[in-house]
Design a protein around this motif. Structure first.
Motif, PDB file in Angstrom:
ATOM      1  N   ALA B  57       0.826  -1.205   0.000  1.00  0.00           N
ATOM      2  CA  ALA B  57       0.000   0.000   0.000  1.00  0.00           C
ATOM      3  C   ALA B  57       0.861   1.256   0.000  1.00  0.00           C
ATOM      4  N   GLY B  58       0.390   2.266  -0.732  1.00  0.00           N
ATOM      5  CA  GLY B  58       1.020   3.582  -0.716  1.00  0.00           C
ATOM      6  C   GLY B  58       0.015   4.616  -0.234  1.00  0.00           C
ATOM      7  N   ALA B  59       0.397   5.888  -0.293  1.00  0.00           N
ATOM      8  CA  ALA B  59      -0.443   6.961   0.246  1.00  0.00           C
ATOM      9  C   ALA B  59      -1.821   6.988  -0.415  1.00  0.00           C
ATOM     10  N   GLU B  60      -1.851   6.715  -1.734  1.00  0.00           N
ATOM     11  CA  GLU B  60      -3.126   6.755  -2.451  1.00  0.00           C
ATOM     12  C   GLU B  60      -4.084   5.661  -1.948  1.00  0.00           C
ATOM     13  N   ASP B  61      -3.496   4.478  -1.658  1.00  0.00           N
ATOM     14  CA  ASP B  61      -4.318   3.378  -1.147  1.00  0.00           C
ATOM     15  C   ASP B  61      -4.833   3.700   0.256  1.00  0.00           C
ATOM     16  N   VAL B  62      -3.978   4.339   1.058  1.00  0.00           N
ATOM     17  CA  VAL B  62      -4.399   4.740   2.393  1.00  0.00           C
ATOM     18  C   VAL B  62      -5.608   5.663   2.292  1.00  0.00           C
ATOM     19  N   ASP B  63      -5.543   6.583   1.361  1.00  0.00           N
ATOM     20  CA  ASP B  63      -6.645   7.529   1.187  1.00  0.00           C
ATOM     21  C   ASP B  63      -7.928   6.808   0.758  1.00  0.00           C
ATOM     22  N   ARG B  64      -7.783   5.861  -0.172  1.00  0.00           N
ATOM     23  CA  ARG B  64      -8.957   5.082  -0.595  1.00  0.00           C
ATOM     24  C   ARG B  64      -9.565   4.336   0.578  1.00  0.00           C
ATOM     25  N   ALA B  65      -8.708   3.711   1.396  1.00  0.00           N
ATOM     26  CA  ALA B  65      -9.193   2.894   2.515  1.00  0.00           C
ATOM     27  C   ALA B  65      -9.867   3.770   3.576  1.00  0.00           C
ATOM     28  N   VAL B  66      -9.269   4.920   3.862  1.00  0.00           N
ATOM     29  CA  VAL B  66      -9.850   5.807   4.879  1.00  0.00           C
ATOM     30  C   VAL B  66     -11.198   6.335   4.383  1.00  0.00           C
ATOM     31  N   LYS B  67     -11.275   6.638   3.088  1.00  0.00           N
ATOM     32  CA  LYS B  67     -12.556   7.125   2.533  1.00  0.00           C
ATOM     33  C   LYS B  67     -13.629   6.029   2.636  1.00  0.00           C
ATOM     34  N   ALA B  68     -13.224   4.770   2.359  1.00  0.00           N
ATOM     35  CA  ALA B  68     -14.176   3.652   2.459  1.00  0.00           C
ATOM     36  C   ALA B  68     -14.659   3.504   3.904  1.00  0.00           C
ATOM     37  N   ALA B  69     -13.716   3.617   4.831  1.00  0.00           N
ATOM     38  CA  ALA B  69     -14.078   3.488   6.249  1.00  0.00           C
ATOM     39  C   ALA B  69     -14.998   4.628   6.675  1.00  0.00           C
ATOM     40  N   ARG B  70     -14.717   5.818   6.150  1.00  0.00           N
ATOM     41  CA  ARG B  70     -15.557   6.989   6.485  1.00  0.00           C
ATOM     42  C   ARG B  70     -16.975   6.801   5.949  1.00  0.00           C
ATOM     43  N   ARG B  71     -17.068   6.320   4.699  1.00  0.00           N
ATOM     44  CA  ARG B  71     -18.397   6.084   4.113  1.00  0.00           C
ATOM     45  C   ARG B  71     -19.181   5.061   4.931  1.00  0.00           C
ATOM     46  N   ALA B  72     -18.461   4.025   5.419  1.00  0.00           N
ATOM     47  CA  ALA B  72     -19.141   2.952   6.151  1.00  0.00           C
ATOM     48  C   ALA B  72     -19.526   3.381   7.569  1.00  0.00           C
ATOM     49  N   PHE B  73     -18.868   4.433   8.047  1.00  0.00           N
ATOM     50  CA  PHE B  73     -19.016   4.792   9.465  1.00  0.00           C
ATOM     51  C   PHE B  73     -20.445   5.175   9.843  1.00  0.00           C
ATOM     52  N   GLU B  74     -21.079   5.962   8.979  1.00  0.00           N
ATOM     53  CA  GLU B  74     -22.385   6.497   9.357  1.00  0.00           C
ATOM     54  C   GLU B  74     -23.385   5.372   9.653  1.00  0.00           C
ATOM     55  N   LYS B  75     -23.454   4.419   8.727  1.00  0.00           N
ATOM     56  CA  LYS B  75     -24.409   3.318   8.909  1.00  0.00           C
ATOM     57  C   LYS B  75     -24.000   2.391  10.048  1.00  0.00           C
ATOM     58  N   TRP B  76     -22.712   2.087  10.085  1.00  0.00           N
ATOM     59  CA  TRP B  76     -22.219   1.131  11.080  1.00  0.00           C
ATOM     60  C   TRP B  76     -22.442   1.664  12.501  1.00  0.00           C
TER      61      TRP B  76
END
Lengths: 167, 479
Positions: B57-76
């Motif tokens: 993983a590089g910085a771009e992947d970290v950003d993708r993963a954090v965005k995915a986690a953020r999107r999932a946060f509201e419902k979870w």
């Protein structure tokens, strides 16, 4: 399931000390649905059956209360798993015996499964919440540990529907 | 002591685990390649065999993963706790079902004996998920106020010494409290975290709630530094922990750091010697000593020094070092060539500074990374081997005469993670335990873990607690 096939009825029995005996009294009573139609015969327990059950519970108390909280939690969770697996049977029985619609009966069974899960999670937490080290003002150590009551008698109400899915 | 009876090899079968030739990053419920296509190899430290090639993983992947986690946060986070609990119970059960597969995988990737992964790591991993599953719908009762809220996205960076157990320590409380997770396993042990990703899918966990990024320190730093991460949880070296603390200072991110240790194992003259010797062995040779809470300093009362050391050397001579998949193996491989050279260098420093070295007589396999159980005597508090964390199977032996001296020496360290007390006297256990500046103090035992028991450090061993009711606080907004 052909139309001609005669279904097999279940003989409902007591559950005492891990076994399924009939009542010592040799008697049963009729369980009917909300319209008064016969559903099954249930054992009519006697005072001796009650004594046997308390003796069995007392005998099991040491082993059960001595099991680790984790182990007890696993077993409670297992009950939830088994209940979920037999969901259809319980929904049918609750609907028949309590006169509930299918969806309301399903809600009762689901609440029961979730209630087992809820208490499965409590076994290893109650000690930390209700117990602890008491900060005594002296050179001694003082601990409080919640302990189980012992053998508990539970009497289920005649019309369970009022409380079973109210939570 | 030559063994009178040779053991026949008793290897656990590898066939129970199916390792794919390559793995991607686990982001938003899908395995995906790194944005720049980079990969690295995961090697079995006991044979140097390449097990698999994983995405880096590089910085771009970290950003993708954090965005995915953020999107999932509201419902979870809005799910009823009882529903989150059931997901965690599912995960716990699947881990139990797949425990032998995961134990073999962990042994292959980490180098630790199958006896440990099978009997310690995996049961604890499952128990941890069970324990926090139960908390998910009981947070009101945990003592952090009514309806305590999650923090948001947790960025978690874990070490290679207990890969799956550290993952459980991080992910279970985070999910129970309603946070979503981006986790980076260590670069030398990425595989069990990727298998865990598959378990999340089997459990039907909503996409993005758990994201796994395999990679190196640069990915860890990018994750810790990502502006949309609310909580940082790190287990690893004190040096990296300090760097993280500096990196996030002033950002408002919450952090827990679980860092190094130099645990003192104190043996008083009334201790049962055979039991104490077993505890000393567990304390420093469990997992090849690659344990942050290892009892790496033995403080033995002068009057029983000879007796304890003779018994200890006798016991160490019977330890079996070799194939980690063999069920009779006590000591497995060191996790990496890099770690082996660090241990070797520190042991050489010990000799150069005048401590007396004793090494258990055992043959080392020709391939892989190995270090024989070693102990140093004539060690003073000024010696490097008494001060620095070695993170290997090396024990430094010091002596004391009085309980006060034992306490002073035990506390004379920059660390404060663990300690052990061996004595028959209950009052002495309580008195000494109260004076030790260590997060965990074991009495007449060592390295015992339970999900209900909080764990964490004093001083440079870090801050925050993991495990138990206390472990919830790190993932709740309690300010």
């Amino acid at each position: 399931m052909s139309d001609n096939r005669l279904s097999v009825f279940k003989t409902y029995k007591l559950y005492v000390g891990g076994k399924f005996p009939r009542s010592e009294s040799g008697r049963v009573y009729e369980v009917t649905d909300s319209k008064g139609r016969w559903l099954a015969n249930a054992p009519h327990s006697s005072r001796k059956d009650a004594r046997d059950a308390v003796v069995a519970a007392r005998k099991a108390f040491g082993g059960w209360s001595g099991a680790t909280a984790y182990n007890r939690g696993q077993i409670l969770y297992r009950v939830a798993e088994m209940l979920e697996g037999r969901r259809e049977q319980f929904v049918r029985e609750v609907a028949d015996a309590e006169g509930l619609s299918r969806s309301k009966a399903a809600a009762v069974v689901e609440a029961a499964v979730d209630r087992w899960v809820w208490y499965a999670g409590w076994t290893d937490k109650i000690g930390q919440i209700a117990g602890g080290v008491n900060p005594v003002a002296g050179p001694f150590l003082n601990l409080s540990t919640p302990e189980p009551t012992g053998v508990v008698t539970v009497l289920a109400p005649r019309t369970p529907r009022s409380w079973a899915w109210s939570r | 002591m030559a063994s009178a009876f040779e053991y026949a090899p008793a290897p656990e079968s590898r066939s129970v685990v199916d390792i794919a030739p390559s793995y991607g990053l686990f982001i938003d419920g899908e395995f995906t390649e790194a944005a720049d296509g980079k990969v690295f190899k995961s090697v079995s430290p006991s044979s140097e065999e390449v097990l698999s090639e994983v995405a880096r993983a590089g910085a771009e992947d970290v950003d993708r993963a954090v965005k995915a986690a953020r999107r999932a946060f509201e419902k979870w986070s809005a799910l009823p706790g009882s529903e989150r609990a059931k997901y965690l119970f599912r995960i716990a059960r699947i881990i139990q079902e797949r425990s032998r597969e995961l134990a073999v995988l962990e042994t292959l990737d980490n180098g630790k004996p199958i006896r440990e992964t099978r009997d310690a790591d995996l049961p604890l991993v499952a128990a941890h998920f069970f324990y926090y599953a139960g908390w998910a719908d009981k947070l009101d009762h945990a003592g952090y106020g009514a309806n305590p809220r999650p923090l948001g996205v947790a960025g978690q960076v874990i070490p290679w010494n207990f890969p799956l157990l550290m993952l459980a320590w991080k992910i279970a409380p985070a999910l129970a409290t309603g946070n979503t997770v981006v986790l980076k396993p260590a670069e030398t042990t990425p595989l069990s975290a990727l298998f865990f990703a598959d378990i999340c899918r089997q459990a039907g966990l909503p996409r993005g709630v758990v994201n796994i990024l395999t990679g190196y320190g640069d990915a860890g730093a990018a994750l810790v530094g990502h502006p949309d991460v609310n909580k940082v949880a790190f287990t690893g070296s004190t040096a990296v922990g300090k760097a993280i603390a500096r990196q996030i200072a002033g950002t408002g991110k919450r952090a827990t750091l679980e860092l190094g240790g130099k645990g003192a194992n104190i043996v008083f003259d009334d201790a049962p010697v055979d039991q104490a010797v077993e505890g000393i062995v567990t304390g420093i040779f469990f997992n090849q000593g690659q344990v942050c809470c290892a009892g790496s300093r033995l403080l033995v009362q002068e009057s029983v020094q000879d007796e304890v050391l003779d018994a200890l050397k006798r016991r160490l001579s019977t330890l079996r070092l070799g194939d980690p998949l063999d069920k009779n193996t006590d000591i497995g491989a060191i996790n990496s060539a890099e770690q082996l050279s660090r241990i070797t260098a520190l042991a050489e420093t010990g000799e150069a500074e005048g401590a007396e070295r004793w090494t258990a007589p055992c043959d080392l396999p020709s391939a892989g990374y190995w270090f024989a159980p070693t102990l140093f005597t004539n060690v003073t508090q000024a010696h490097t081997v008494a001060r620095d964390e070695i993170f290997g199977p090396v024990l430094s032996v010091l002596t004391f005469r009085t309980p006060d001296e034992a306490v002073a020496k035990a506390n004379n360290t920059q660390y404060g993670l663990s300690a052990g007390i061996w004595t028959e006297k209950g009052s002495r256990i309580l008195a000494v335990a109260g004076k030790l500046r260590a997060g965990v103090v074991w009495a007449n035992t060592f390295n015992k873990f339970d999900p209900t028991s909080p764990f964490g450090g004093y001083k440079e061993s870090g801050f925050g607690r993991e495990g138990g009711r206390h472990g919830l606080e790190a993932y709740l907004d309690v300010r």
